[in-house]
Design a protein around this motif. Structure first.
Motif, short mmCIF file in Angstrom:
data_model
loop_
_atom_site.label_atom_id
_atom_site.label_comp_id
_atom_site.label_asym_id
_atom_site.label_seq_id
_atom_site.Cartn_x
_atom_site.Cartn_y
_atom_site.Cartn_z
N UNK B 110 -3.28 -14.49 0.46
CA UNK B 110 -3.31 -13.96 -0.90
C UNK B 110 -1.90 -13.58 -1.36
N UNK B 111 -1.20 -12.85 -0.55
CA UNK B 111 0.14 -12.38 -0.91
C UNK B 111 0.99 -12.47 0.35
N UNK B 114 3.72 -9.50 1.46
CA UNK B 114 3.15 -8.20 1.81
C UNK B 114 2.09 -8.34 2.91
N UNK B 221 1.20 8.83 1.17
CA UNK B 221 0.08 9.28 0.35
C UNK B 221 -0.91 8.14 0.18
N UNK B 225 -4.74 0.95 -2.41
CA UNK B 225 -4.40 -0.29 -1.72
C UNK B 225 -5.59 -0.89 -0.98
N UNK B 246 -9.44 -11.50 -6.46
CA UNK B 246 -8.64 -11.11 -5.31
C UNK B 246 -8.63 -9.60 -5.16
N UNK B 248 -7.26 -5.92 -4.14
CA UNK B 248 -6.01 -5.20 -4.28
C UNK B 248 -5.17 -5.38 -3.03
N UNK B 249 -3.91 -5.69 -3.22
CA UNK B 249 -3.04 -5.98 -2.09
C UNK B 249 -2.39 -4.70 -1.58
N UNK B 251 0.79 -2.79 0.02
CA UNK B 251 2.23 -2.95 0.07
C UNK B 251 2.78 -2.04 1.16
N UNK B 252 3.61 -2.63 2.00
CA UNK B 252 4.15 -1.84 3.11
C UNK B 252 5.50 -1.23 2.77
N UNK B 253 5.82 -0.15 3.47
CA UNK B 253 7.12 0.50 3.29
C UNK B 253 7.69 0.75 4.69
N UNK B 309 -1.70 9.17 -4.24
CA UNK B 309 -0.67 8.54 -5.06
C UNK B 309 -1.25 8.27 -6.44
N UNK B 325 1.03 2.96 6.47
CA UNK B 325 1.91 4.00 7.00
C UNK B 325 1.27 5.38 7.02
N UNK B 349 4.94 13.59 4.87
CA UNK B 349 3.94 14.50 4.33
C UNK B 349 2.81 14.67 5.34
#
Lengths: 79, 777
Positions: B110-111, B114, B221, B225, B246, B248-249, B251-253, B309, B325, B349
């Protein structure tokens, strides 16, 4: 001569690590009260002659932005 | 609008619920009602649906996977077995290693960026939740044909995602695979492996024990996702509906993940936590129910304390969110303050969201209302288990009868044809240099990488004083698995085992990522059952237990399944990485030996695939007893300094192995085809249990004796020789100043009475041009 401006930003529900990093930096550098930062990018496209708006939307939605995670807005300014 | 709470649920049994849209069957929904003696609340329904999905519950695979436990070989090396986040293996000197491979196939389609990035992030969190420091990653990847349009969309994104996330984390990517096959065109395979190291005393398990202990969520937070991603992704296949359907994708940090690693290891080493678990698929639903059911048995969670978030999320969405994460820790109350201080130090956090209880119930509150009240075991462990029907496909016999014999599949017969074939094979997408991919990964960060792609295994130093290290290799030939899934799984195991042994490391343990089509298709289910049986039998024979793994079903486009792809990862230990055997040969005059026997075996081979697009016949025989002896020879030879180089013989046979060794060392060699074998069979057959070793002349007697004692075939097939370019050498002696530099040649004698020669420059050009030509276009 037309100027086409395409703004691309992450969809609101998608995490924006870069925006978060900027938000943290703004706070550290003394700007109080920042609750959110979202960043994106802008394309400025100058076109001679007839503007094919449908084609522009197609390219903005597939090439300039990633439709899976990004939204775009498109506006045309006549010069 | 008020939320659906337990009291409401008890009084409105007829309230219709969208359980089918969440992937639950009628009988599964009824079972939830029976467990609860009422209808589930919408939050409970969300939890059950996601935890009872194929991805989380292994409901189709469980009955087969039990064999990994039932047929487990006896070994003292296993410290923690299957069932935890990852198995833990003792490698001596007080050190332990944990490793695991997982799939992130559907999200990466899909993406790509990510999807691949969060795949790396997820497996890294699995490893650190065992208390280990992640030290290396690897990625077995499979795509459609190299020249397919969608491959050009998916592959660069996946590679950039793997590289981007891993490089930002500062973890070396030490190997893996890149394989192309049309069956993966609409369904690429993105598997991610991580290796972590720890001292024995640092092992941690995911359980919530100790009444009154606090449940602390820490890390990023929670946002929207991949809501329902796990459930929906694992139970539906892609169709042509376009982006709207599709999910919701995520996203990593990676920078957040890096903080999470350091923070987690610090709280673990400070002895502050009772249990710990990463949040992956199914997020908070999974973490709370698994921790509770592994521990004292009860937990009370205040869900409205979870930092968000996106403040508009409903409690059902918070329970299912797959925001990356995040981790969950069980912390005794007296340690909470110190725990929080460490989190603050790392800018992570952390929120106290609940408490461990002795009620035997998982109770979740939302703004004063009880929205979940369930026995946690029923969510986490007592999900449905299916005996899916399976049968051998009707086409299997025809496939196996379609053998690639010389009369049915034309073979090169002249020396000229063979010369051209070598150049073609060196540049075939599956055999060509993968530098375009691996150059985007940081392979040496942390300074402990001693072997990385294109070597047979990745190897990292674990103890900087003693030189203790581990080697890991992953392998799978999906074509062989299609010809015979039982043999295919053993074939993959044998190859990965050999790749580890060839570097001088002793294979200890196995992980796997079983990528298959739909389990609802009885023929796919048969492939799966056979592959699991083959792998379990193989591990028992080789004495290497399965420590963990992952199953990925529904890998198909429409009704066409991918090649059955049981990726096998083998981990080995080496006492001193300075003793490793590299693949590049060195000194002039060193002898090149082929270990093992070459038979006319081309079914599933790279030659049949590349030249004829053919797949059929009975796969090459797998003899694990022989692999074990070969492994002993490779390890003993490495330890005793008998080898200057060694390389596994697999895809592309002996010839491709020689090309790779020559290119790696940039030194030529003279090879002769043994008299008793057809040159083409010698060059490209893919018989198993073979390796090439390079022996210094003064070790030859000892080496020959070692092989003879074990009854293992060792044939001298050549010699390292940097001075084969006679013309240039003569020119330079005649006129010392003309500066002629001898070209390095690979020379093959006794090919239908002729001698074939290639310069290493032309082999390198063929080997390295393929991927850039397509991917840089």
């Amino acid at each position: 001569m037309a100027r086409v401006i395409v703004d691309v930003s992450l969809k609101p529900e998608i995490l924006d690590p870069q925006g978060r990093a900027v938000q943290g930096a703004l706070g550290r550098l003394g700007l109080a009260g920042v609750t959110s930062v979202r960043q994106g990018k802008q394309f400025v496209i100058d076109i001679d002659g007839v503007v094919d708006e449908a084609k522009l939307h197609e390219l903005a939605g597939n090439l300039l932005s990633n439709p899976v995670i990004e939204n775009y807005t498109l506006r045309i300014e006549q010069a | 609008m008020s939320v659906d709470n337990v009291t409401t649920a008890a009084t409105t049994p007829e309230h219709p619920q969208p359980y089918r849209d969440l992937g639950l069957r009628d009988d599964e929904y009824q079972r939830i009602r029976d467990i609860l003696s009422r209808r589930p609340t919408s939050s409970e329904l969300a939890m059950y649906s996601v935890m009872w999905s194929e991805h989380c519950s292994y409901k189709s695979s469980k009955v087969h996977l039990r064999q990994f436990g039932d047929k487990k070989p006896h070994t003292d090396a296993m410290l923690v077995g299957i069932g935890e986040n990852a198995g833990v293996v003792d490698i001596g000197q007080g050190w332990a290693v944990t490793f695991k491979v997982e799939s992130h196939n559907h999200p990466s389609y899909v993406e790509p960026y990510q999807g691949a990035a969060t795949g790396v992030g997820g497996i890294v969190r699995d490893i650190m939740s065992m208390g280990a420091r992640p030290v290396a990653v690897m990625d077995p990847l499979r795509f459609g044909p190299l020249d397919a349009a969608d491959t050009r969309r998916v592959l660069p994104g996946v590679i950039a995602g793997v590289g981007g996330y891993g490089n930002c984390l500062g973890l070396p990517n030490i190997g893996g695979e890149v394989v192309f096959d049309p069956s993966y065109a609409g369904n690429p395979l993105v598997n991610a492996l991580c290796v972590g190291t720890m001292k024995h005393e640092d092992i941690h398990l995911a359980k919530a024990s100790g009444i009154g202990n606090r449940v602390i969520l820490y890390g990023a937070t929670t946002g929207g996702d991949g809501i329902g991603g796990v459930s929906v992704l694992a139970s539906e296949t892609f169709d042509a509906d376009g982006p709207a359907k599709r999910p919701s994708v995520q996203v990593g940090d990676p920078f957040m993940e890096k903080l999470l690693i350091e923070c987690t290891l610090e709280v673990l080493h400070a002895g502050l936590v009772e249990g710990i678990q990463d949040l992956g698929g199914a997020g908070i639903s999974c973490a709370t129910s698994e921790l509770a059911s592994n521990g004292t048995g009860g937990m009370h969670v205040w869900l409205d304390r979870v930092p968000l978030r996106d403040p508009s999320l409903s409690p059902e969405e918070i329970l299912m969110s797959e925001s990356q994460e995040r981790m969950c820790a069980i912390v005794p109350p007296e340690n909470v303050e110190q725990f929080m201080a460490i989190c603050r130090k790392w800018d992570v956090i952390a929120t106290d969201i609940g408490v461990v209880t002795d009620t035997g119930r998982l109770i979740i509150e939302w703004k004063g209302e009880t929205i979940v009240d369930v026995p946690p075991r029923t969510v986490a462990h007592d999900g449905p288990v299916y005996q899916r029907p399976y049968h051998r496909p009707a086409w299997q016999d025809a496939l196996q009868a379609d053998a690639p014999t010389a009369d049915r599949l034309p073979r090169p017969t002249t020396a000229a044809e063979l010369r051209a074939l070598v150049l073609r094979m060196a540049g075939a997408p599956n055999l060509a240099s993968k530098a375009w991919v691996t150059d985007q990964y940081d392979r040496y960060v942390m300074g402990n990488t001693v072997l990385a792609q294109p070597e047979d295994s990745g190897m990292v130093r674990v103890d900087e004083e003693t030189g203790l290290g581990v080697a890991v290799a992953t392998d799978c030939n999906g074509r062989v698995a299609k010809l015979d899934p039982y043999t295919g799984a053993r074939f993959a195991l044998a190859e990965a085992y050999r790749n580890v042994a060839v570097t001088g490391a002793k294979p200890l343990a196995v992980t796997n990522c079983l990528n298959f089509g739909s389990p609802e298709d009885p023929e796919v289910m048969w492939q799966f059952a056979e592959a699991v049986r083959g792998l379990a039998d193989g591990c028992l024979e080789l004495g290497t237990p399965v420590t963990g793994g992952n199953v990925s079903f529904y890998n198909q486009t429409g009704t066409v399944a991918i090649l059955p792809t049981p990726v096998v990862g083998v981990l080995g230990v080496i006492d001193d990485v300075d003793r490793r055997t590299p693949m590049a040969w060195g000194e002039d005059g060193d002898l090149i030996y082929l270990l093992g026997d070459t038979r006319d075996e081309f079914a599933g081979s790279e030659w049949a695939h590349e030249v004829h697009g053919h797949l059929g016949g009975m796969p090459p025989a797998v003899d694990l007893a022989k692999e074990r002896v070969l492994g002993e020879i490779l390890i003993a030879g490495s330890r005793d300094g008998m080898f200057n180089a060694a390389h596994d013989v697999s895809d592309g046979g002996v010839m491709q192995a020689l090309v790779e060794m020559a290119l790696r060392s940039n030194v030529g060699a003279r090879i002769w085809v043994p008299d008793d074998v057809d040159p083409f069979v010698f060059m490209y057959a893919e018989s198993t249990a073979r390796a090439i070793v390079v022996v210094p002349r003064d070790e030859e007697t000892r080496f020959a004796g070692m092989c003879a004692m074990r009854g293992f075939t060792a044939s001298r097939i050549g010699v390292v020789d940097s001075r084969l370019d006679i013309d240039a050498i003569e020119a330079s002696t005649e006129e010392a100043s003309n500066g002629a530099v001898p070209a390095q040649l690979l020379q093959l004698d006794n090919v239908h009475g002729e001698t074939l020669r290639w310069t290493l420059d032309e082999l390198r050009a063929a080997h390295t041009a393929t991927l850039p030509a397509v991917l840089n276009a």
